[in-house]
Design a protein around this motif. Structure first.
Motif, PDB file in Angstrom:
ATOM      1  N   GLN A  71      39.802  40.590  49.067  1.00 45.93           N
ATOM      2  CA  GLN A  71      39.261  39.469  49.852  1.00 45.93           C
ATOM      3  C   GLN A  71      39.542  38.135  49.166  1.00 45.93           C
ATOM      4  OE1 GLN A  71      38.060  39.452  52.884  1.00 45.93           O
ATOM      5  NE2 GLN A  71      36.075  40.478  53.027  1.00 45.93           N
ATOM      6  N   ILE A  72      39.180  38.028  47.881  1.00 47.09           N
ATOM      7  CA  ILE A  72      39.320  36.732  47.204  1.00 47.09           C
ATOM      8  C   ILE A  72      40.781  36.363  46.998  1.00 47.09           C
ATOM      9  CG2 ILE A  72      39.101  37.579  44.817  1.00 47.09           C
ATOM     10  CD1 ILE A  72      37.509  34.907  44.297  1.00 47.09           C
ATOM     11  N   MET A  73      41.630  37.330  46.712  1.00 46.22           N
ATOM     12  CA  MET A  73      43.040  37.031  46.457  1.00 46.22           C
ATOM     13  C   MET A  73      43.738  36.514  47.712  1.00 46.22           C
ATOM     14  SD  MET A  73      43.494  37.330  43.256  1.00 46.22           S
ATOM     15  CE  MET A  73      45.254  37.008  43.238  1.00 46.22           C
ATOM     16  N   ASN A  74      43.183  36.790  48.879  1.00 44.97           N
ATOM     17  CA  ASN A  74      43.796  36.355  50.134  1.00 44.97           C
ATOM     18  C   ASN A  74      43.143  35.119  50.734  1.00 44.97           C
ATOM     19  OD1 ASN A  74      45.940  38.310  50.515  1.00 44.97           O
ATOM     20  ND2 ASN A  74      44.281  39.811  50.591  1.00 44.97           N
ATOM     21  N   THR A  75      42.278  34.445  49.966  1.00 48.96           N
ATOM     22  CA  THR A  75      41.632  33.239  50.501  1.00 48.96           C
ATOM     23  C   THR A  75      42.474  31.998  50.221  1.00 48.96           C
ATOM     24  OG1 THR A  75      40.382  32.807  48.474  1.00 48.96           O
ATOM     25  CG2 THR A  75      39.292  34.163  50.159  1.00 48.96           C
ATOM     26  N   GLU A  76      42.374  31.039  51.120  1.00 51.35           N
ATOM     27  CA  GLU A  76      42.990  29.731  50.893  1.00 51.35           C
ATOM     28  C   GLU A  76      42.327  29.055  49.695  1.00 51.35           C
ATOM     29  OE1 GLU A  76      45.717  28.259  52.319  1.00 51.35           O
ATOM     30  OE2 GLU A  76      45.942  30.260  53.191  1.00 51.35           O
ATOM     31  N   LEU A  77      41.049  29.306  49.532  1.00 52.37           N
ATOM     32  CA  LEU A  77      40.285  28.758  48.418  1.00 52.37           C
ATOM     33  C   LEU A  77      40.968  29.078  47.088  1.00 52.37           C
ATOM     34  CD1 LEU A  77      37.583  27.385  47.573  1.00 52.37           C
ATOM     35  CD2 LEU A  77      36.568  29.656  47.583  1.00 52.37           C
ATOM     36  N   LEU A  78      41.359  30.322  46.915  1.00 51.39           N
ATOM     37  CA  LEU A  78      42.027  30.735  45.672  1.00 51.39           C
ATOM     38  C   LEU A  78      43.462  30.220  45.635  1.00 51.39           C
ATOM     39  CD1 LEU A  78      41.425  32.441  43.095  1.00 51.39           C
ATOM     40  CD2 LEU A  78      42.756  34.203  44.186  1.00 51.39           C
ATOM     41  N   LYS A  79      44.150  30.313  46.753  1.00 51.30           N
ATOM     42  CA  LYS A  79      45.539  29.859  46.798  1.00 51.30           C
ATOM     43  C   LYS A  79      45.659  28.377  46.476  1.00 51.30           C
ATOM     44  CE  LYS A  79      46.938  33.468  49.943  1.00 51.30           C
ATOM     45  NZ  LYS A  79      47.216  33.853  51.309  1.00 51.30           N
ATOM     46  N   ASN A  80      44.632  27.581  46.838  1.00 50.30           N
ATOM     47  CA  ASN A  80      44.651  26.144  46.611  1.00 50.30           C
ATOM     48  C   ASN A  80      44.029  25.727  45.282  1.00 50.30           C
ATOM     49  OD1 ASN A  80      45.907  25.696  49.091  1.00 50.30           O
ATOM     50  ND2 ASN A  80      43.949  25.609  50.156  1.00 50.30           N
ATOM     51  N   SER A  81      43.713  26.692  44.434  1.00 50.94           N
ATOM     52  CA  SER A  81      43.102  26.407  43.134  1.00 50.94           C
ATOM     53  C   SER A  81      44.051  26.828  42.022  1.00 50.94           C
ATOM     54  CB  SER A  81      41.785  27.178  42.989  1.00 50.94           C
ATOM     55  OG  SER A  81      40.866  26.780  43.979  1.00 50.94           O
ATOM     56  N   GLN A  82      44.196  25.972  41.010  1.00 50.20           N
ATOM     57  CA  GLN A  82      45.045  26.297  39.866  1.00 50.20           C
ATOM     58  C   GLN A  82      44.212  26.677  38.641  1.00 50.20           C
ATOM     59  OE1 GLN A  82      48.338  26.806  39.698  1.00 50.20           O
ATOM     60  NE2 GLN A  82      48.038  27.408  37.559  1.00 50.20           N
ATOM     61  N   THR A  83      43.119  25.949  38.392  1.00 49.17           N
ATOM     62  CA  THR A  83      42.272  26.222  37.231  1.00 49.17           C
ATOM     63  C   THR A  83      41.021  26.954  37.709  1.00 49.17           C
ATOM     64  OG1 THR A  83      41.243  24.036  37.409  1.00 49.17           O
ATOM     65  CG2 THR A  83      43.133  24.247  35.909  1.00 49.17           C
ATOM     66  N   ILE A  84      40.826  28.157  37.180  1.00 47.41           N
ATOM     67  CA  ILE A  84      39.763  29.022  37.694  1.00 47.41           C
ATOM     68  C   ILE A  84      38.895  29.510  36.547  1.00 47.41           C
ATOM     69  CG2 ILE A  84      39.292  31.164  38.939  1.00 47.41           C
ATOM     70  CD1 ILE A  84      42.144  30.596  40.258  1.00 47.41           C
ATOM     71  N   GLY A  85      37.586  29.283  36.691  1.00 47.72           N
ATOM     72  CA  GLY A  85      36.606  29.746  35.717  1.00 47.72           C
ATOM     73  C   GLY A  85      36.003  31.056  36.156  1.00 47.72           C
ATOM     74  N   VAL A  86      35.838  31.963  35.223  1.00 46.10           N
ATOM     75  CA  VAL A  86      35.313  33.287  35.517  1.00 46.10           C
ATOM     76  C   VAL A  86      34.564  33.791  34.285  1.00 46.10           C
ATOM     77  CG1 VAL A  86      37.423  34.506  34.808  1.00 46.10           C
ATOM     78  CG2 VAL A  86      35.953  35.534  36.539  1.00 46.10           C
TER      79      VAL A  86
ATOM     80  N   LEU B 146      45.127  36.934  38.704  1.00 50.49           N
ATOM     81  CA  LEU B 146      45.225  35.478  38.572  1.00 50.49           C
ATOM     82  C   LEU B 146      46.378  35.111  37.641  1.00 50.49           C
ATOM     83  CD1 LEU B 146      41.442  34.517  38.317  1.00 50.49           C
ATOM     84  CD2 LEU B 146      42.954  34.222  40.299  1.00 50.49           C
ATOM     85  N   TRP B 147      46.497  35.817  36.528  1.00 52.43           N
ATOM     86  CA  TRP B 147      47.624  35.578  35.618  1.00 52.43           C
ATOM     87  C   TRP B 147      48.948  35.831  36.330  1.00 52.43           C
ATOM     88  CZ3 TRP B 147      45.256  38.759  31.038  1.00 52.43           C
ATOM     89  CH2 TRP B 147      44.345  37.959  30.338  1.00 52.43           C
ATOM     90  N   ASP B 148      49.017  36.944  37.088  1.00 52.72           N
ATOM     91  CA  ASP B 148      50.246  37.271  37.828  1.00 52.72           C
ATOM     92  C   ASP B 148      50.616  36.171  38.826  1.00 52.72           C
ATOM     93  OD1 ASP B 148      50.461  39.649  36.450  1.00 52.72           O
ATOM     94  OD2 ASP B 148      49.748  40.911  38.107  1.00 52.72           O
ATOM     95  N   GLU B 149      49.603  35.512  39.372  1.00 50.65           N
ATOM     96  CA  GLU B 149      49.817  34.424  40.345  1.00 50.65           C
ATOM     97  C   GLU B 149      50.127  33.095  39.658  1.00 50.65           C
ATOM     98  OE1 GLU B 149      49.515  34.449  43.903  1.00 50.65           O
ATOM     99  OE2 GLU B 149      49.595  36.617  43.694  1.00 50.65           O
ATOM    100  N   GLY B 150      50.124  33.079  38.327  1.00 49.28           N
ATOM    101  CA  GLY B 150      50.396  31.845  37.587  1.00 49.28           C
ATOM    102  C   GLY B 150      49.214  30.895  37.499  1.00 49.28           C
ATOM    103  N   LYS B 151      48.020  31.410  37.722  1.00 49.45           N
ATOM    104  CA  LYS B 151      46.814  30.581  37.650  1.00 49.45           C
ATOM    105  C   LYS B 151      46.376  30.417  36.193  1.00 49.45           C
ATOM    106  CE  LYS B 151      46.439  30.635  42.186  1.00 49.45           C
ATOM    107  NZ  LYS B 151      46.658  29.448  42.992  1.00 49.45           N
ATOM    108  N   ASP B 152      45.699  29.305  35.902  1.00 51.48           N
ATOM    109  CA  ASP B 152      45.120  29.070  34.586  1.00 51.48           C
ATOM    110  C   ASP B 152      43.685  29.587  34.602  1.00 51.48           C
ATOM    111  OD1 ASP B 152      47.428  27.696  33.642  1.00 51.48           O
ATOM    112  OD2 ASP B 152      46.757  25.902  34.707  1.00 51.48           O
TER     113      ASP B 152
END
Length: 190
Positions: free
Chosen positions: A33-48, A65-71
């Protein structure tokens, strides 16, 4: 029911659920669900937060997230009177250590801190689906952090045992509702 009693009840309920195949299935659905959201696609820096066994597993999410190139930035709680926290840059090379809460945190002294994140995935024990109120573990770390950083978008991954139709706990003025709640079946925006 007061918050302390509900926390205890929720932790027991989530412990029982932790070793259940249904939890694994729901964790996979939440990840999809989260990997397919625009919210995630439009975010580069992600806190978890590195998850505890009673929480929705974030290890696969972090890898995706790493595979998608996210920080990716992991939460790190400070042992101070203010119950403050920061988010430290997390890569597959980062050194980790367990906090006093049993949560893995980045231990690299030179790790970059970024508290102005595009998106924060907020953990918790219980979430009200109508108002997006959250019951955390009781330290107030996330509520204090979110109050100081209102521009970051927030999302919570909520399995069936964490979801409540409405908050049946006392909501404080300092409690910060989550903007988006993702359940295995739906995405709810506040």
């Amino acid at each position: 029911m007061n918050k302390k009693e509900l926390r205890k009840q929720q932790i027991e309920k989530l412990r029982d659920f932790a070793d259940n195949e249904e939890k694994d299935r729901e964790d996979e659905l939440l990840l999809d669900q989260i990997m397919n959201t625009e919210l995630l696609k439009n975010s580069q820096t992600i806190g978890v937060t590195s998850s505890l066994p009673v929480e929705v597993d974030t290890s696969k999410l972090i890898a995706c997230l790493w595979d998608e190139g996210k920080d990716v930035y992991l939460a790190k709680a400070h042992n101070d009177a203010n119950h403050s926290q920061d988010f430290l840059h997390y890569t597959y090379k980062s050194k980790l250590e367990k906090s006093k809460f049993g949560i893995e945190e980045v231990s690299d002294l030179d790790a970059q801190i970024n508290d102005d994140l595009d998106l924060i995935i907020v953990p918790g024990l219980a979430f009200a689906l109508d108002t997006h109120e959250r019951l955390g573990f009781g330290g107030g770390y996330y509520d204090r952090f979110l109050a100081k950083h209102p521009d970051s978008k927030t999302v919570a991954l909520v399995n069936s045992k964490m979801a409540f139709p409405t908050a049946n706990w006392k909501v404080e003025k300092t409690d910060i509702p989550i903007q988006t709640i993702i359940t295995p079946k739906q995405i709810l925006r506040g």
